[in-house]
Write a protein that holds these residues in place. Structure first.
Motif, PDB file in Angstrom:
ATOM      1  N   UNK A   1      12.215  57.321  14.313  1.00  0.00           N
ATOM      2  CA  UNK A   1      11.107  57.693  15.186  1.00  0.00           C
ATOM      3  C   UNK A   1      11.616  58.338  16.469  1.00  0.00           C
ATOM      4  N   UNK A   2      12.677  57.773  17.047  1.00  0.00           N
ATOM      5  CA  UNK A   2      13.202  58.333  18.290  1.00  0.00           C
ATOM      6  C   UNK A   2      13.765  59.730  18.069  1.00  0.00           C
ATOM      7  N   UNK A   3      14.474  59.929  16.960  1.00  0.00           N
ATOM      8  CA  UNK A   3      15.048  61.244  16.677  1.00  0.00           C
ATOM      9  C   UNK A   3      13.956  62.300  16.499  1.00  0.00           C
ATOM     10  N   UNK A   4      12.847  61.905  15.859  1.00  0.00           N
ATOM     11  CA  UNK A   4      11.773  62.858  15.581  1.00  0.00           C
ATOM     12  C   UNK A   4      10.803  63.032  16.740  1.00  0.00           C
ATOM     13  N   UNK A   5      10.505  61.953  17.440  1.00  0.00           N
ATOM     14  CA  UNK A   5       9.456  61.987  18.459  1.00  0.00           C
ATOM     15  C   UNK A   5       9.982  62.005  19.886  1.00  0.00           C
ATOM     16  N   UNK A  18       4.283  55.057  23.702  1.00  0.00           N
ATOM     17  CA  UNK A  18       3.133  55.217  22.810  1.00  0.00           C
ATOM     18  C   UNK A  18       3.141  56.670  22.374  1.00  0.00           C
ATOM     19  N   UNK A  19       3.226  56.918  21.077  1.00  0.00           N
ATOM     20  CA  UNK A  19       3.366  58.273  20.562  1.00  0.00           C
ATOM     21  C   UNK A  19       2.379  58.481  19.424  1.00  0.00           C
ATOM     22  N   UNK A  20       1.942  59.714  19.268  1.00  0.00           N
ATOM     23  CA  UNK A  20       1.008  60.020  18.194  1.00  0.00           C
ATOM     24  C   UNK A  20       1.551  61.178  17.368  1.00  0.00           C
ATOM     25  N   UNK A  21       1.078  61.272  16.163  1.00  0.00           N
ATOM     26  CA  UNK A  21       1.514  62.329  15.254  1.00  0.00           C
ATOM     27  C   UNK A  21       1.318  61.881  13.825  1.00  0.00           C
ATOM     28  N   UNK A  31      -0.301  62.161   9.841  1.00  0.00           N
ATOM     29  CA  UNK A  31      -1.662  62.168   9.316  1.00  0.00           C
ATOM     30  C   UNK A  31      -2.380  60.877   9.681  1.00  0.00           C
ATOM     31  N   UNK A  32      -3.613  60.996  10.108  1.00  0.00           N
ATOM     32  CA  UNK A  32      -4.408  59.828  10.457  1.00  0.00           C
ATOM     33  C   UNK A  32      -4.554  59.629  11.941  1.00  0.00           C
ATOM     34  N   UNK A  33      -3.576  60.069  12.711  1.00  0.00           N
ATOM     35  CA  UNK A  33      -3.686  60.017  14.158  1.00  0.00           C
ATOM     36  C   UNK A  33      -3.506  58.662  14.796  1.00  0.00           C
ATOM     37  N   UNK A  34      -3.128  57.631  14.028  1.00  0.00           N
ATOM     38  CA  UNK A  34      -2.900  56.322  14.629  1.00  0.00           C
ATOM     39  C   UNK A  34      -1.563  56.339  15.389  1.00  0.00           C
ATOM     40  N   UNK A  35      -1.466  55.627  16.507  1.00  0.00           N
ATOM     41  CA  UNK A  35      -0.252  55.685  17.325  1.00  0.00           C
ATOM     42  C   UNK A  35       0.884  54.834  16.765  1.00  0.00           C
TER      43      UNK A  35
END
Length: 248
Positions: free
Chosen positions: A118-122, A162-165, A167-171
């Motif tokens: 998650x950290x690498x991508x977001x 707190x990050x979003x992305x 499908x679905x839009x849940x954080x």
């Protein structure tokens, strides 16, 4: 009926009406607060979320470090307040992509695979030092060219985001720290300040904060300071020259 009796009846009626109105106002405020909390956590009534953690490497069996377990309990209470349901999952099991349901990732990004992904991508602007052969500088964060090294028991750092992305839009919420005590401090900060964070960043907004925990050897997770809002830097791609300097 005397004037005195009429006055008493009128006063009692006014009191009842006032109490009813006060109760209605408080109930409406509580509903609005709960709705904002549900939106902030991405947890409407009856929804599901996942708490992702890693095991204690000092144990031969599956177990969770004490402070991580307490952090998960704090999150579980927030989930229950939203009327949602939580599942605990190990970091190295196959999980679906993020966005379909709210996710809380808690742990050390040098050992927690899903958190590291998650950290690498977001949060591409954050570098985490894996440590050398002796383990020195393990977990050091580099953000915006500044290194944040842990001094175990004295000064330690943790990122709460707190990050979003997806499908679905849940954080997805991250508590990425240098020791388990910092994860607990990050979760406390998130839960206790959820209303303020929602006002500042919006109930659907993204943020990343760098926290410092001081003298955890004596005070545990209680002495916490917000070092900086690193949202913009953390979510930006860091130039290669800066990435190479992590932990230097």
């Amino acid at each position: 009926m005397t004037d005195t009796v009429q006055d008493l009846i009128a006063s009692a009626a006014a009191l009842v009406v006032g109490l009813a109105l006060g109760w209605a106002v408080r109930a409406a405020a509580a509903r609005r607060g709960r709705t904002r909390e549900q939106r902030f956590f991405g947890l409407p009534d009856g929804s599901e979320c996942v708490l992702v953690t890693h095991r204690d490497t000092a144990s031969a069996h599956w177990s969770i470090p004490r402070h991580d377990a307490l952090a998960l309990l704090g999150l579980a209470a927030a989930v229950e307040n939203c009327g949602a349901h939580a599942e605990i999952a190990p970091h190295d099991t196959g999980l679906q992509g993020f966005g379909a349901r709210t996710e809380f990732c808690v742990g050390d990004p040098t050992a927690h695979r899903r958190l590291a992904s998650h950290m690498a991508n977001l949060l591409p602007g954050v570098a985490v030092h894996p440590g050398d052969e002796t383990g020195a500088d393990r977990g050091t964060f580099t953000v915006g060219g500044t290194a944040y090294r842990a001094e175990p028991g004295a000064v330690e750092y943790v990122l709460v985001a707190r990050l979003t992305g997806g499908e679905g839009g849940r954080p997805v919420f991250l508590a990425a720290g240098q020791r388990p005590v910092t994860h607990r401090a990050a979760v406390r900060h998130l839960v206790r300040n959820r209303a303020r964070l929602a006002r500042k960043y919006g109930v659907d907004g993204s943020f990343c904060l760098l926290l410092k925990i001081s003298n955890s050897q004596a005070y545990g997770p209680d002495v916490v300071e917000v070092v900086a809002d690193v949202t913009k830097t953390a979510m930006s791609v860091t130039p290669p020259s800066r990435r190479a300097g992590k932990g230097d």
